[in-house]
Each structure stands twice: as structure tokens, then as C-alpha cells.
Design an enzyme around this catalytic site. Structure first.
Site, PDB file in Angstrom:
ATOM      1  N   LYS A 146      33.593  34.042  45.595  1.00  0.00           N
ATOM      2  CA  LYS A 146      33.391  32.873  44.708  1.00  0.00           C
ATOM      3  C   LYS A 146      34.612  31.940  44.745  1.00  0.00           C
ATOM      4  O   LYS A 146      34.478  30.739  44.887  1.00  0.00           O
ATOM      5  CB  LYS A 146      33.128  33.344  43.259  1.00  0.00           C
ATOM      6  CG  LYS A 146      31.971  34.317  43.124  1.00  0.00           C
ATOM      7  CD  LYS A 146      31.739  34.760  41.687  1.00  0.00           C
ATOM      8  CE  LYS A 146      32.825  35.619  41.092  1.00  0.00           C
ATOM      9  NZ  LYS A 146      33.015  36.949  41.744  1.00  0.00           N
ATOM     10  N   ARG A 154      29.820  35.595  32.154  1.00  0.00           N
ATOM     11  CA  ARG A 154      29.759  36.926  32.750  1.00  0.00           C
ATOM     12  C   ARG A 154      28.999  37.892  31.857  1.00  0.00           C
ATOM     13  O   ARG A 154      28.901  39.076  32.176  1.00  0.00           O
ATOM     14  CB  ARG A 154      31.176  37.429  32.857  1.00  0.00           C
ATOM     15  CG  ARG A 154      31.669  37.747  34.224  1.00  0.00           C
ATOM     16  CD  ARG A 154      33.090  38.096  33.989  1.00  0.00           C
ATOM     17  NE  ARG A 154      33.759  38.728  35.031  1.00  0.00           N
ATOM     18  CZ  ARG A 154      34.511  38.105  35.922  1.00  0.00           C
ATOM     19  NH1 ARG A 154      34.591  36.803  35.940  1.00  0.00           N
ATOM     20  NH2 ARG A 154      35.166  38.791  36.788  1.00  0.00           N
ATOM     21  N   ARG A 166      42.474  42.094  49.817  1.00  0.00           N
ATOM     22  CA  ARG A 166      42.858  40.753  49.320  1.00  0.00           C
ATOM     23  C   ARG A 166      44.361  40.679  49.034  1.00  0.00           C
ATOM     24  O   ARG A 166      44.958  41.588  48.479  1.00  0.00           O
ATOM     25  CB  ARG A 166      42.083  40.418  48.053  1.00  0.00           C
ATOM     26  CG  ARG A 166      42.557  39.105  47.419  1.00  0.00           C
ATOM     27  CD  ARG A 166      41.609  38.548  46.416  1.00  0.00           C
ATOM     28  NE  ARG A 166      41.254  39.469  45.373  1.00  0.00           N
ATOM     29  CZ  ARG A 166      40.294  39.258  44.477  1.00  0.00           C
ATOM     30  NH1 ARG A 166      39.594  38.138  44.535  1.00  0.00           N
ATOM     31  NH2 ARG A 166      40.021  40.149  43.559  1.00  0.00           N
ATOM     32  N   ARG A 210      46.555  42.064  43.612  1.00  0.00           N
ATOM     33  CA  ARG A 210      46.241  42.035  42.173  1.00  0.00           C
ATOM     34  C   ARG A 210      46.139  43.461  41.621  1.00  0.00           C
ATOM     35  O   ARG A 210      45.644  44.350  42.307  1.00  0.00           O
ATOM     36  CB  ARG A 210      44.910  41.298  41.947  1.00  0.00           C
ATOM     37  CG  ARG A 210      45.065  39.790  41.905  1.00  0.00           C
ATOM     38  CD  ARG A 210      43.771  39.022  41.929  1.00  0.00           C
ATOM     39  NE  ARG A 210      42.665  39.528  41.125  1.00  0.00           N
ATOM     40  CZ  ARG A 210      41.497  38.922  40.982  1.00  0.00           C
ATOM     41  NH1 ARG A 210      41.296  37.749  41.584  1.00  0.00           N
ATOM     42  NH2 ARG A 210      40.551  39.451  40.256  1.00  0.00           N
ATOM     43  N   ARG A 265      35.243  47.575  37.829  1.00  0.00           N
ATOM     44  CA  ARG A 265      34.741  46.184  37.889  1.00  0.00           C
ATOM     45  C   ARG A 265      33.313  46.130  38.422  1.00  0.00           C
ATOM     46  O   ARG A 265      32.498  45.340  37.937  1.00  0.00           O
ATOM     47  CB  ARG A 265      35.662  45.342  38.767  1.00  0.00           C
ATOM     48  CG  ARG A 265      36.992  45.063  38.087  1.00  0.00           C
ATOM     49  CD  ARG A 265      38.029  44.599  39.067  1.00  0.00           C
ATOM     50  NE  ARG A 265      37.761  43.275  39.567  1.00  0.00           N
ATOM     51  CZ  ARG A 265      38.305  42.790  40.689  1.00  0.00           C
ATOM     52  NH1 ARG A 265      39.109  43.529  41.405  1.00  0.00           N
ATOM     53  NH2 ARG A 265      38.033  41.563  41.066  1.00  0.00           N
TER      54      ARG A 265
HETATM   55  P1  AP5 Z   1      37.515  35.966  46.546  1.00  0.00           P
HETATM   56  O1  AP5 Z   1      37.113  34.602  46.959  1.00  0.00           O
HETATM   57  O2  AP5 Z   1      38.845  36.137  45.910  1.00  0.00           O
HETATM   58  O3  AP5 Z   1      36.351  36.668  45.699  1.00  0.00           O
HETATM   59  P2  AP5 Z   1      35.869  36.400  44.208  1.00  0.00           P
HETATM   60  O4  AP5 Z   1      34.386  36.489  44.219  1.00  0.00           O
HETATM   61  O5  AP5 Z   1      36.483  35.149  43.681  1.00  0.00           O
HETATM   62  O6  AP5 Z   1      36.462  37.716  43.546  1.00  0.00           O
HETATM   63  P3  AP5 Z   1      37.260  37.962  42.193  1.00  0.00           P
HETATM   64  O7  AP5 Z   1      37.738  39.398  42.299  1.00  0.00           O
HETATM   65  O8  AP5 Z   1      38.324  36.940  41.945  1.00  0.00           O
HETATM   66  O9  AP5 Z   1      36.177  37.866  41.174  1.00  0.00           O
HETATM   67  P4  AP5 Z   1      36.141  38.548  39.875  1.00  0.00           P
HETATM   68  O10 AP5 Z   1      34.950  37.860  39.343  1.00  0.00           O
HETATM   69  O11 AP5 Z   1      36.102  40.007  39.820  1.00  0.00           O
HETATM   70  O12 AP5 Z   1      37.604  38.247  39.242  1.00  0.00           O
HETATM   71  P5  AP5 Z   1      38.099  37.104  38.289  1.00  0.00           P
HETATM   72  O13 AP5 Z   1      39.366  36.598  38.846  1.00  0.00           O
HETATM   73  O14 AP5 Z   1      37.012  36.149  37.980  1.00  0.00           O
HETATM   74  O15 AP5 Z   1      37.441  36.887  47.878  1.00  0.00           O
HETATM   75  C1  AP5 Z   1      37.771  38.251  47.843  1.00  0.00           C
HETATM   76  C2  AP5 Z   1      38.414  38.659  49.182  1.00  0.00           C
HETATM   77  O16 AP5 Z   1      37.453  38.516  50.214  1.00  0.00           O
HETATM   78  C3  AP5 Z   1      39.604  37.781  49.599  1.00  0.00           C
HETATM   79  O17 AP5 Z   1      40.552  38.575  50.229  1.00  0.00           O
HETATM   80  C4  AP5 Z   1      39.004  36.787  50.590  1.00  0.00           C
HETATM   81  O18 AP5 Z   1      39.969  36.363  51.524  1.00  0.00           O
HETATM   82  C5  AP5 Z   1      37.887  37.598  51.206  1.00  0.00           C
HETATM   83  N1  AP5 Z   1      36.720  36.788  51.548  1.00  0.00           N
HETATM   84  C6  AP5 Z   1      36.145  35.840  50.770  1.00  0.00           C
HETATM   85  N2  AP5 Z   1      35.072  35.300  51.379  1.00  0.00           N
HETATM   86  C7  AP5 Z   1      34.973  35.961  52.583  1.00  0.00           C
HETATM   87  C8  AP5 Z   1      34.065  35.857  53.668  1.00  0.00           C
HETATM   88  N3  AP5 Z   1      33.036  34.991  53.666  1.00  0.00           N
HETATM   89  N4  AP5 Z   1      34.253  36.688  54.726  1.00  0.00           N
HETATM   90  C9  AP5 Z   1      35.266  37.565  54.746  1.00  0.00           C
HETATM   91  N5  AP5 Z   1      36.169  37.703  53.769  1.00  0.00           N
HETATM   92  C10 AP5 Z   1      36.017  36.908  52.671  1.00  0.00           C
HETATM   93  O19 AP5 Z   1      38.363  37.936  36.934  1.00  0.00           O
HETATM   94  C11 AP5 Z   1      39.426  38.860  36.835  1.00  0.00           C
HETATM   95  C12 AP5 Z   1      39.383  39.520  35.455  1.00  0.00           C
HETATM   96  O20 AP5 Z   1      39.557  38.510  34.432  1.00  0.00           O
HETATM   97  C13 AP5 Z   1      38.059  40.206  35.076  1.00  0.00           C
HETATM   98  O21 AP5 Z   1      37.953  41.519  35.606  1.00  0.00           O
HETATM   99  C14 AP5 Z   1      38.152  40.180  33.551  1.00  0.00           C
HETATM  100  O22 AP5 Z   1      39.039  41.154  33.067  1.00  0.00           O
HETATM  101  C15 AP5 Z   1      38.754  38.805  33.274  1.00  0.00           C
HETATM  102  N6  AP5 Z   1      37.699  37.781  33.160  1.00  0.00           N
HETATM  103  C16 AP5 Z   1      37.528  36.688  33.963  1.00  0.00           C
HETATM  104  N7  AP5 Z   1      36.466  35.980  33.573  1.00  0.00           N
HETATM  105  C17 AP5 Z   1      35.957  36.622  32.492  1.00  0.00           C
HETATM  106  C18 AP5 Z   1      34.825  36.389  31.676  1.00  0.00           C
HETATM  107  N8  AP5 Z   1      34.003  35.331  31.878  1.00  0.00           N
HETATM  108  N9  AP5 Z   1      34.568  37.255  30.673  1.00  0.00           N
HETATM  109  C19 AP5 Z   1      35.399  38.323  30.429  1.00  0.00           C
HETATM  110  N10 AP5 Z   1      36.464  38.626  31.199  1.00  0.00           N
HETATM  111  C20 AP5 Z   1      36.737  37.767  32.223  1.00  0.00           C
END
Ligand code: AP5
Length: 209
Positions: A13, A88, A122, A155, A166
């Protein structure tokens, strides 16, 4: 245009949002990034959420909704936004309905085995937040950001135990939103597997329809 990016952790994402924002001229609003900035700055919010995030759990809805509500009052959101990682939970989606309308919800479909590999590999720049992957998108020099020379780090929630939590949390609390938005008629599911440029192409095609 007001877009939501939905999908499991590691679905890509953030990567696709970073690629899409320039073409669409929209701000990329990631609740994960906002929480990580609060943790880094040691704010009261950051102190509250640090442990929850590191373990892979979700921050309570009230805190998250308040954060998004405040962010969506800033001037850069006039033409729309990409909301990445929010909502979420169903209560967050219901709260968002009272804050703003949504044009499309883009759901990135990626199998568990692939997301585990993506999360474990990552690396993120400590200075600018640029996302890398040790195999799929490596930096030119190991451990160093191509953009600003910042240190690349893993991270806390990309460690094995947190990844498991997660994924379970995603299935239990976030995946029901696929059906929720499906019933509203705003859901677009795209295949998130393939090179980022390919996934970006699918995303652009889907939102043009
Ligand atoms: P990346 O693009 O970083 O993936 P992502 O989907 O953004 O993954 P996140 O882990 O950031 O999502 P998340 O939803 O768990 O975490 P968030 O930060 O929102 O890509 C991942 C890896 O794959 C990278 O290494 C990239 O290079 C690689 N990649 C990407 N695309 C690729 C492709 N096409 N091919 C090959 N490789 C690829 O949330 C973190 C924490 O914050 C949560 O756990 C929670 O505690 C809190 N939080 C955030 N939002 C909320 C909410 N709304 N409610 C409650 N808690 C929340």
C-alpha cells in the site's frame, strides 16, 4: 479524488501510494506513518502507542479516529487524498462516513506467504521514510538510503512474532471491511503481486474505469 488503500500488512500500500501521489497530485496520508512520527518525537500520543505498534496490535479506535479527523482538516486535502491504513475496523469506517465521503476503496490482494517475505525483507530510511526491500527493491548501497544517505532500519513490527499478530489482526478486524465496502459499491480489488510498476499500472487502470 478520495481513495482508501486497503490490504494486509506488507501488501504494498505504502509503496504504490508513494508512486501514485505525484501523478494524482494528492497527499499520501498513512496512519502508520503518523503514529511512527509521534513515537519518534516522543509525544504523549507516541508514548501511548509505541508498545501496541511494536507488538503488532491495533491502536484504539478513538485515538486513531481523532488523529485522522485532525489530519483531514489541513489545507492540502482540498482536492482529495490517499488514506493508507485507515480505516482498519468497521467502527473506523463508520466514523469516516461522518468526516468525509470516499470515492474508491482499493483493495490490494496478496497471499500471506508473499506478505511475510515482503515484511521480513523490508527496510525503511530513518530520515525520509523511503521503503526498500533487501531483495525486491534493494538500495544501491546496503543499509543506506539512495535519496538522502539516511540509515535503513527494520521496523519493530517487522519481526517474526509481530508479523504473525498483524496478520491475525488483519484477518479478524480489517478483512471484514472488504465485504463492508463491497456492499457500498466503492470497492476495487486489484492483484498486488508483480513488480511495483505493474501493480501501479493495474491501480491506474482500475481507478480510471
Ligand atoms: P509496503 O509498501 O511497505 O507495504 P504496506 O502495505 O504499506 O505495509 P505496512 O506494513 O506498512 O502496512 P501495515 O498496514 O501493516 O502498517 P502501517 O504502517 O499502516 O511494502 C512492504 C515491503 O514489500 C517493502 O519492503 C516493499 O519494498 C516491498 N514491496 C512492496 N510492493 C512490492 C511489489 N509489488 N513487489 C515486491 N516487493 C514489494 O501500520 C503500522 C501499525 O500502526 C499498525 O500495526 C497499528 O499498530 C498502527 N495503526 C496504523 N493504522 C492504524 C489504524 N487505522 N487503526 C489502528 N492502528 C493503526
Amino acid at each position: 479524488m478520495k481513495l482508501i488503500f486497503l490490504g494486509p500488512p506488507g501488501a504494498g500500500k505504502g509503496t504504490i501510494a508513494d508512486l501514485a501521489v505525484e501523478a494524482l497530485c494528492l497527499p499520501h496520508i498513512s496512519t502508520g506513518d503518523l503514529f511512527r512520527a509521534a513515537v519518534k518525537d516522543g509525544t504523549p500520543l507516541g508514548l501511548k502507542v509505541k508498545g501496541i505498534m511494536a507488538s503488532g496490535g491495533l491502536v484504539p479506535d478513538e485515538l486513531t479516529i481523532e488523529l485522522v479527523k485532525e489530519r483531514l482538516t489541513r489545507r492540502d486535502v482540498e482536492k482529495g487524498w490517499i488514506l493508507d491504513g485507515f480505516p482498519r475496523t468497521v467502527p473506523q469506517a463508520e466514523a469516516l462516513e461522518g468526516i468525509a465521503g470516499v470515492d474508491k476503496v482499493v483493495n490490494f490482494d496478496v497471499a500471506d506467504a508473499i506478505v511475510v517475505d515482503r515484511l521480513a525483507g523490508r527496510r525503511v530510511c530513518r530520515a525520509c521514510g523511503k521503503i526498500y526491500h533487501v531483495k525486491n527493491m534493494p538500495p544501491k548501497k546496503e543499509g543506506v538510503c539512495d535519496v538522502d544517505g539516511g540509515e535503513l532500519y527494520t521496523r519493530d513490527d517487522d519481526k517474526e512474532a509481530a508479523i504473525k499478530v498483524r496478520l491475525e489482526t488483519y484477518r479478524r478486524q480489517t478483512a471484514p471491511l472488504i465485504e463492508w465496502y463491497g456492499k457500498k459499491g466503492t470497492l476495487l480489488t486489484i492483484d498486488g503481486v508483480g513488480a511495483p510498476a505493474e501493480v501501479l499500472g493495474r491501480f491506474e487502470k482500475a481507478i480510471r474505469k
